[in-house]
Design an enzyme around this catalytic site. Structure first.
Site, PDB file in Angstrom:
ATOM      1  N   GLY A  36     -35.590 -66.085 110.845  1.00 40.22           N
ATOM      2  CA  GLY A  36     -36.637 -65.534 109.992  1.00 40.22           C
ATOM      3  C   GLY A  36     -37.256 -66.544 109.035  1.00 40.22           C
ATOM      4  O   GLY A  36     -37.859 -66.164 108.036  1.00 40.22           O
ATOM      5  N   SER A  37     -37.160 -67.843 109.355  1.00 38.94           N
ATOM      6  CA  SER A  37     -37.777 -68.817 108.447  1.00 38.94           C
ATOM      7  C   SER A  37     -39.299 -68.651 108.428  1.00 38.94           C
ATOM      8  O   SER A  37     -39.941 -68.918 107.405  1.00 38.94           O
ATOM      9  CB  SER A  37     -37.378 -70.249 108.813  1.00 38.94           C
ATOM     10  OG  SER A  37     -37.949 -70.640 110.037  1.00 38.94           O
ATOM     11  N   ASN A  38     -39.875 -68.199 109.535  1.00 38.90           N
ATOM     12  CA  ASN A  38     -41.324 -67.952 109.542  1.00 38.90           C
ATOM     13  C   ASN A  38     -41.680 -66.698 108.746  1.00 38.90           C
ATOM     14  O   ASN A  38     -42.732 -66.645 108.106  1.00 38.90           O
ATOM     15  CB  ASN A  38     -41.847 -67.868 110.977  1.00 38.90           C
ATOM     16  CG  ASN A  38     -42.044 -69.242 111.585  1.00 38.90           C
ATOM     17  OD1 ASN A  38     -42.966 -69.964 111.223  1.00 38.90           O
ATOM     18  ND2 ASN A  38     -41.148 -69.632 112.483  1.00 38.90           N
ATOM     19  N   MET A 114     -38.033 -62.790 120.288  1.00 38.77           N
ATOM     20  CA  MET A 114     -37.580 -63.406 121.537  1.00 38.77           C
ATOM     21  C   MET A 114     -37.522 -62.404 122.696  1.00 38.77           C
ATOM     22  O   MET A 114     -36.780 -62.611 123.653  1.00 38.77           O
ATOM     23  CB  MET A 114     -36.212 -64.061 121.322  1.00 38.77           C
ATOM     24  CG  MET A 114     -36.182 -65.078 120.197  1.00 38.77           C
ATOM     25  SD  MET A 114     -37.483 -66.342 120.275  1.00 38.77           S
ATOM     26  CE  MET A 114     -36.739 -67.435 121.473  1.00 38.77           C
ATOM     27  N   ASN A 131     -48.740 -64.314 117.725  1.00 42.33           N
ATOM     28  CA  ASN A 131     -47.443 -64.882 118.095  1.00 42.33           C
ATOM     29  C   ASN A 131     -47.403 -66.354 117.709  1.00 42.33           C
ATOM     30  O   ASN A 131     -48.410 -67.053 117.784  1.00 42.33           O
ATOM     31  CB  ASN A 131     -47.237 -64.756 119.615  1.00 42.33           C
ATOM     32  CG  ASN A 131     -45.887 -65.288 120.057  1.00 42.33           C
ATOM     33  OD1 ASN A 131     -44.853 -65.016 119.441  1.00 42.33           O
ATOM     34  ND2 ASN A 131     -45.874 -66.050 121.134  1.00 42.33           N
ATOM     35  N   HIS A 133     -45.366 -69.874 118.751  1.00 38.16           N
ATOM     36  CA  HIS A 133     -44.543 -70.417 119.836  1.00 38.16           C
ATOM     37  C   HIS A 133     -44.332 -71.911 119.593  1.00 38.16           C
ATOM     38  O   HIS A 133     -45.284 -72.615 119.242  1.00 38.16           O
ATOM     39  CB  HIS A 133     -45.255 -70.187 121.178  1.00 38.16           C
ATOM     40  CG  HIS A 133     -44.447 -70.612 122.363  1.00 38.16           C
ATOM     41  ND1 HIS A 133     -43.337 -69.904 122.791  1.00 38.16           N
ATOM     42  CD2 HIS A 133     -44.557 -71.688 123.185  1.00 38.16           C
ATOM     43  CE1 HIS A 133     -42.820 -70.525 123.842  1.00 38.16           C
ATOM     44  NE2 HIS A 133     -43.532 -71.598 124.097  1.00 38.16           N
TER      45      HIS A 133
HETATM   46  C1  GAR Z   1     -39.707 -70.435 115.927  1.00 41.59           C
HETATM   47  O1  GAR Z   1     -39.609 -71.806 116.172  1.00 41.59           O
HETATM   48  C2  GAR Z   1     -40.719 -69.803 116.859  1.00 41.59           C
HETATM   49  O2  GAR Z   1     -41.756 -70.652 117.204  1.00 41.59           O
HETATM   50  C3  GAR Z   1     -39.848 -69.489 118.042  1.00 41.59           C
HETATM   51  O3  GAR Z   1     -38.647 -69.035 117.509  1.00 41.59           O
HETATM   52  C4  GAR Z   1     -38.403 -69.712 116.285  1.00 41.59           C
HETATM   53  C5  GAR Z   1     -38.026 -68.684 115.244  1.00 41.59           C
HETATM   54  O4  GAR Z   1     -37.626 -69.306 114.063  1.00 41.59           O
HETATM   55  N1  GAR Z   1     -40.469 -68.496 118.885  1.00 41.59           N
HETATM   56  C6  GAR Z   1     -40.324 -68.481 120.200  1.00 41.59           C
HETATM   57  O5  GAR Z   1     -39.655 -69.283 120.812  1.00 41.59           O
HETATM   58  C7  GAR Z   1     -41.070 -67.360 120.896  1.00 41.59           C
HETATM   59  N2  GAR Z   1     -41.186 -67.622 122.284  1.00 41.59           N
HETATM   60  P1  GAR Z   1     -37.419 -68.434 112.735  1.00 41.59           P
HETATM   61  O6  GAR Z   1     -36.567 -67.231 113.108  1.00 41.59           O
HETATM   62  O7  GAR Z   1     -36.681 -69.360 111.806  1.00 41.59           O
HETATM   63  O8  GAR Z   1     -38.762 -68.039 112.208  1.00 41.59           O
END
Ligand code: GAR
Length: 214
Positions: A36-38, A114, A131, A133
């Protein structure tokens, strides 16, 4: 090569937040599967006054996702939609749509979601699902995008924020950021470099999408 881990290397021109005049707060629903850093980056951009929005709800699918803990810290309601408890992707997405609508969400942000999503979700929020990616799409779609980039030996990697269409990791691109790949990079070091950029471009891409399609 001189390493500079901090200077953004953006392929798309950076859109200054000041030029994105959103007259009313966007009602966001964020979907996350893991850390969940995003989610945190979007919440922080809102708190800093950079993005005129409100996170109405976090949807998460893994009971131990750190994203849920982060939501609690930010006072954001979190709804667990555990994919293991549904018979099909459509059933899961129906439940997600119901939760998003119950929380009056207008824009959906898949921030580390995911799971493959179905038209059940996509059709409920036409042109309003975003989204992020961890690759420069259309390269390296699907799972293990960072590993795919390392295996391919690319010298430049990055991230993409795009609107969601039914085909996985496809749809109009909003913003991309590029980073160098160093010879001794591991999945972890490269992903971390990409994530620094993700946290910058995701809030901007949300504002951009909302301005283009309000
Ligand atoms: C992120 O790097 C995002 O781009 C990727 O998962 C990570 C989640 O990080 N998404 C995918 O691979 C989708 N196909 P987070 O949980 O720290 O935000």
């Amino acid at each position: 090569m001189v390493r500079d881990e901090t200077t953004p290397r953006l392929i798309s021109p950076r859109v200054p937040f000041g030029e994105l005049n959103l007259d009313k707060p966007l009602k966001l629903g964020i979907m996350a599967s893991g850390s969940g850093s995003n989610f945190e980056a979007v919440a922080q951009a809102i708190a800093d006054g950079q993005l005129n929005a409100q996170i109405q709800v976090l949807i998460y699918n893994n009971p131990d996702a750190k994203a849920a803990w982060r939501a609690q810290q930010w006072g954001v309601p979190a709804v667990l939609c555990n994919h293991r408890e549904y018979g099909s992707r459509e059933d899961l997405d129906r439940s997600i749509v119901e939760a998003l609508q119950r929380h009056q969400v207008e824009w959906v942000v898949m921030a580390g979601w995911m799971r493959v999503v179905t038209p059940t979700l996509i059709d409920a929020f036409p042109d309003k699902i975003i989204n992020i990616h961890p690759s420069l799409l259309p390269s390296f779609k699907g799972v293990r995008a960072v590993e795919q980039a390392l295996e391919a030996g690319v010298k430049i990697a990055g991230c993409t924020v795009h609107l969601v269409l039914p085909e996985v990791d496809t749809g109009p691109i909003l913003l991309q950021a590029a980073v160098p790949v160093f010879p001794d990079d591991t999945h972890q070091t490269l992903h971390s470099r990409i994530q620094t950029q993700e946290h910058l471009v995701l809030p901007q891409a949300i504002a951009l999408a909302a301005q283009v399609n309000s």
